[in-house]
Design an enzyme around this catalytic site. Structure first.
Site, mmCIF file in Angstrom:
data_model
loop_
_atom_site.group_PDB
_atom_site.id
_atom_site.type_symbol
_atom_site.label_atom_id
_atom_site.label_comp_id
_atom_site.label_asym_id
_atom_site.label_seq_id
_atom_site.Cartn_x
_atom_site.Cartn_y
_atom_site.Cartn_z
ATOM 1 N N HIS A 42 -4.071 0.961 7.764
ATOM 2 C CA HIS A 42 -2.722 1.565 7.767
ATOM 3 C C HIS A 42 -2.683 2.774 6.824
ATOM 4 O O HIS A 42 -2.195 3.849 7.197
ATOM 5 C CB HIS A 42 -1.698 0.504 7.347
ATOM 6 C CG HIS A 42 -0.279 0.979 7.290
ATOM 7 N ND1 HIS A 42 0.709 0.470 8.110
ATOM 8 C CD2 HIS A 42 0.330 1.918 6.520
ATOM 9 C CE1 HIS A 42 1.858 1.100 7.841
ATOM 10 N NE2 HIS A 42 1.655 1.971 6.871
ATOM 11 N N GLU A 43 -3.218 2.599 5.617
ATOM 12 C CA GLU A 43 -3.167 3.690 4.634
ATOM 13 C C GLU A 43 -4.110 4.835 5.019
ATOM 14 O O GLU A 43 -3.775 6.006 4.859
ATOM 15 C CB GLU A 43 -3.502 3.171 3.233
ATOM 16 C CG GLU A 43 -2.547 2.108 2.711
ATOM 17 C CD GLU A 43 -1.085 2.477 2.837
ATOM 18 O OE1 GLU A 43 -0.739 3.673 2.718
ATOM 19 O OE2 GLU A 43 -0.277 1.574 3.081
ATOM 20 N N HIS A 103 -2.554 7.134 7.335
ATOM 21 C CA HIS A 103 -1.623 8.093 6.724
ATOM 22 C C HIS A 103 -2.342 9.382 6.312
ATOM 23 O O HIS A 103 -1.759 10.472 6.378
ATOM 24 C CB HIS A 103 -0.947 7.485 5.490
ATOM 25 C CG HIS A 103 0.271 6.665 5.807
ATOM 26 N ND1 HIS A 103 1.332 7.161 6.523
ATOM 27 C CD2 HIS A 103 0.603 5.384 5.493
ATOM 28 C CE1 HIS A 103 2.271 6.214 6.634
ATOM 29 N NE2 HIS A 103 1.845 5.126 6.032
ATOM 30 N N GLN A 134 2.796 9.963 1.440
ATOM 31 C CA GLN A 134 4.120 9.334 1.535
ATOM 32 C C GLN A 134 5.046 9.734 0.383
ATOM 33 O O GLN A 134 6.252 9.457 0.445
ATOM 34 C CB GLN A 134 3.983 7.801 1.594
ATOM 35 C CG GLN A 134 3.332 7.317 2.882
ATOM 36 C CD GLN A 134 3.198 5.809 2.899
ATOM 37 O OE1 GLN A 134 2.228 5.264 2.387
ATOM 38 N NE2 GLN A 134 4.187 5.126 3.462
ATOM 39 N N GLY A 177 0.844 -1.189 0.000
ATOM 40 C CA GLY A 177 0.000 0.000 0.000
ATOM 41 C C GLY A 177 0.878 1.236 0.000
ATOM 42 O O GLY A 177 2.052 1.176 0.404
ATOM 43 N N CYS A 196 6.325 0.085 7.484
ATOM 44 C CA CYS A 196 5.904 1.275 6.747
ATOM 45 C C CYS A 196 7.043 1.716 5.833
ATOM 46 O O CYS A 196 8.190 1.811 6.267
ATOM 47 C CB CYS A 196 5.546 2.395 7.723
ATOM 48 S SG CYS A 196 4.945 3.894 6.906
ATOM 49 N N LEU A 197 6.706 1.994 4.576
ATOM 50 C CA LEU A 197 7.735 2.429 3.619
ATOM 51 C C LEU A 197 8.343 3.771 4.040
ATOM 52 O O LEU A 197 9.438 4.110 3.603
ATOM 53 C CB LEU A 197 7.133 2.531 2.219
ATOM 54 C CG LEU A 197 6.629 1.199 1.639
ATOM 55 C CD1 LEU A 197 5.918 1.436 0.313
ATOM 56 C CD2 LEU A 197 7.757 0.190 1.478
#
Ligand code: ZN
Length: 183
Positions: A143-144, A147, A54, A49, A101-102
């Site tokens: 999670h997304e 963000h 991000q 995702g 997380c990226l």
């Protein structure tokens, strides 16, 4: 399409609420290119995702791979885009599972999430979508969605003692066929 730089923890974009996309702008080149780039950047980074914040774009857009609840077939998982989404939990006990997380590279931790959520929003064609996501897909969506509200998985952890670097996580914390939801 292009791979965009992913901003990391400390960048203010990750801590600011994202703004809604004007529906009439969705079909425009700016948003369509953003969505293409999010998918390409996500795949390049090995995530499931990625939210626009991000890559430093403060809009309510994220993309993800709709991996099924049992985490099979990542390669075949449908790619979904959500714009201006709302996410509401379905009643059920919170489940702990591994996330990364990226924007917080190389860390894994156990995060409690709702086992199922209801999702509303617009897709990349500007059409209204409403569906229920469960299990691993529900985890990715939560999670997304976090963000878009300036929240990262570390904020959701109840106990930081599970926090691990990826190498140590693979060696000591998890079974070899386990996978973390990284988004
Ligand atoms: Zn993330």
């Amino acid at each position: 399409m292009a791979i965009r730089p992913i901003v990391r923890l400390g960048h203010p974009a990750l801590r600011s609420p994202a703004g809604a996309v004007r529906p009439e702008a969705i079909s425009g080149a700016e948003i369509q290119t953003l969505i293409d780039d999010l998918f390409e950047t996500m795949a390049d980074a090995g995530g499931v995702g990625l939210a626009a914040v991000q890559v430093g774009v403060p809009l309510q857009v994220f993309v993800y791979a709709a991996v099924d609840p049992d985490r099979r077939s990542l390669a075949e998982a449908p790619r979904k885009t959500l714009i201006n989404p709302m996410v509401e939990p379905v009643a059920g006990e919170l489940e702990h599972d591994w996330e990364g997380c990226l924007s917080i590279p190389d860390l894994r931790g156990l995060v409690p999430r709702h086992p199922a959520v209801r999702v509303w929003g617009l897709d990349r064609d500007g059409r209204s979508v409403a569906y229920r996501a469960e299990g691993y897909e529900a985890r990715i969506v939560q999670h997304e969605f976090d963000h878009l509200n300036g929240v990262v998985f570390l904020d959701r952890m109840r106990d930081l003692r599970s926090l691990s670097f990826t190498g140590e996580w693979e060696e000591f914390m998890t079974e070899s066929d386990d996978d973390a939801a990284v988004g």
